[in-house]
Design an enzyme around this catalytic site. Structure first.
Site, mmCIF file in Angstrom:
data_model
loop_
_atom_site.group_PDB
_atom_site.id
_atom_site.type_symbol
_atom_site.label_atom_id
_atom_site.label_comp_id
_atom_site.label_asym_id
_atom_site.label_seq_id
_atom_site.Cartn_x
_atom_site.Cartn_y
_atom_site.Cartn_z
ATOM 1 C CG HIS A 117 -2.112 0.862 1.131
ATOM 2 N ND1 HIS A 117 -2.317 1.742 0.073
ATOM 3 C CD2 HIS A 117 -3.180 1.027 1.971
ATOM 4 C CE1 HIS A 117 -3.446 2.400 0.279
ATOM 5 N NE2 HIS A 117 -3.994 1.987 1.417
ATOM 6 C CG ASP A 144 -3.828 -2.273 8.724
ATOM 7 O OD1 ASP A 144 -5.009 -1.877 8.838
ATOM 8 O OD2 ASP A 144 -3.376 -2.732 7.656
HETATM 9 N N1 NVA Z 1 -4.436 -3.910 5.549
HETATM 10 C C1 NVA Z 1 -5.700 -3.316 5.212
HETATM 11 C C2 NVA Z 1 -5.487 -1.948 4.677
HETATM 12 C C3 NVA Z 1 -6.718 -1.180 4.417
HETATM 13 C C4 NVA Z 1 -6.473 0.175 3.861
HETATM 14 C C5 NVA Z 1 -6.417 -4.153 4.182
HETATM 15 O O1 NVA Z 1 -5.783 -4.603 3.216
HETATM 16 O O2 NVA Z 1 -7.626 -4.353 4.332
HETATM 17 N N1 CP Z 2 -6.385 3.591 4.327
HETATM 18 C C1 CP Z 2 -7.075 3.329 3.208
HETATM 19 O O1 CP Z 2 -6.515 2.997 2.141
HETATM 20 O O2 CP Z 2 -8.429 3.464 3.352
HETATM 21 P P1 CP Z 2 -9.526 2.982 2.317
HETATM 22 O O3 CP Z 2 -9.492 1.476 2.300
HETATM 23 O O4 CP Z 2 -10.823 3.504 2.858
HETATM 24 O O5 CP Z 2 -9.207 3.521 0.962
#
Ligand code: NVA
Ligand code: CP
Length: 302
Positions: A125, A217
């Site tokens: 990300h 997270d």
């Molecule tokens: N680790 C989380 C990040 C969300 C922005 C996911 O992949 O759901």
């Molecule tokens: N943190 C983040 O990427 O949030 P969303 O999943 O809402 O885009």
């Protein structure tokens, strides 16, 4: 140039983007026409609040336009990924995609004729990590010497923080008893270890004591919600990670600020009390996603 993973971005590129994000936040009017007439295509296989809205508003603030494509409402689901990506490139100047699988994001980038930005796949990300570095820089006045401690599961966000922090001169310690399997990346870990800025430990109290920022997270990434094994796996993870929750007892042992990429799952990876306390900067992180992404867009579009 693409932004698929921060592994391929240099320290200079990362630091310049963070500084540009701060400039754009301080003086947005100065950049209001920077991408006039340009179009961002946003493709989502997974849900999003922050990524979608911050990119759309950011593009609008730069004088450009963003179009939102839900994967299931397009013929991406029927056609060859490379073909559709090539066609989408003829209607847009840059593509941001939130894909389930990293290999599909790479396939999309291979077909695209325009820069591609990773809006969060199962492994990385990068936009989140850049926004987070901007937040650390904004709060501390400098990145070098900061110490971020990531607690929870090793996942996409954790991977990008490891890559971003070690390239930006930020010390990062992970307290991650498990790896979210699709996020596994030994090469990233090896490279990070060689910088001397990355450390792994399971001694939560010792790690937290020396932290400037305490990051967590979700224990379960969003794609799992549709998995038939979700309920059983959630139960297992809640038990396995309970000792790693960021709560007030843990905060009492450190002066660190709390970071979270959001969405937060209160009562799991952190408590509501922590999330709502003055020590939590998650909403500033969310805002900074927009500023730093404006910097990314202008950088990729020259
Ligand atoms: N680790 C989380 C990040 C969300 C922005 C996911 O992949 O759901
Ligand atoms: N943190 C983040 O990427 O949030 P969303 O999943 O809402 O885009």
């Amino acid at each position: 140039m693409d932004l698929i993973t921060l592994k391929t971005w240099s320290s200079e590129e990362i630091l310049e983007t963070v500084e540009a994000g701060l400039l754009m936040k301080a003086d947005p009017k100065r950049f209001s026409g920077a991408l006039r007439g340009r179009t961002l295509a946003m493709l989502f296989q997974k849900p999003s609040t922050r990524t979608r809205c911050s990119f759309e508003t950011g593009m609008n603030q730069l004088g450009g336009h963003a179009m939102n494509l839900d994967w299931r409402a397009t013929n991406f689901q029927l056609a060859d990924l490379r073909d559709e990506a090539q066609v989408l490139s003829r209607y847009s100047d840059v593509i941001m995609a939130r894909m389930l699988n990293h290999c599909d994001l790479r396939e999309l980038a291979a077909g695209a004729e325009v820069p591609v930005i990773n809006g969060c796949c199962n492994r990385y990300h990068p936009c989140q990590a850049l926004g987070d570095l901007m937040t650390v820089r904004e709060i501390r006045g400098k990145l070098e010497g900061a110490h971020l401690v990531y607690v929870g599961i090793r996942n996409n966000v954790c991977n990008s923080l490891i890559a971003g922090c070690t390239k930006a001169g930020v010390r990062i310690t992970t307290v991650t008893p498990e790896v979210n399997k699709p996020s596994e990346d030994e090469d990233l870990t090896d490279r990070a270890r060689r910088t001397g800025l990355f450390r792994e430990t399971l001694d939560l109290e010792a790690a937290v004591a020396g932290a400037d920022f305490l990051y967590t997270d979700t224990w379960i990434d969003m794609e799992f919600f549709e998995d038939p094994a979700y309920e059983a796996e959630k139960k297992r993870r809640v038990e396995a990670f309970a000792a790693y929750q960021i709560n007030m007892d843990l905060l009492d042992k450190t002066g660190a600020l709390v970071m979270h990429c959001l969405p937060a799952h209160k009562g799991y990876e952190l408590t509501a009390e922590v999330m709502e306390s003055q020590r939590c900067v998650a909403v500033d992180q969310a805002e900074n996603r927009m500023h730093v992404q404006k910097a990314i867009l202008t950088q990729l579009l020259g």
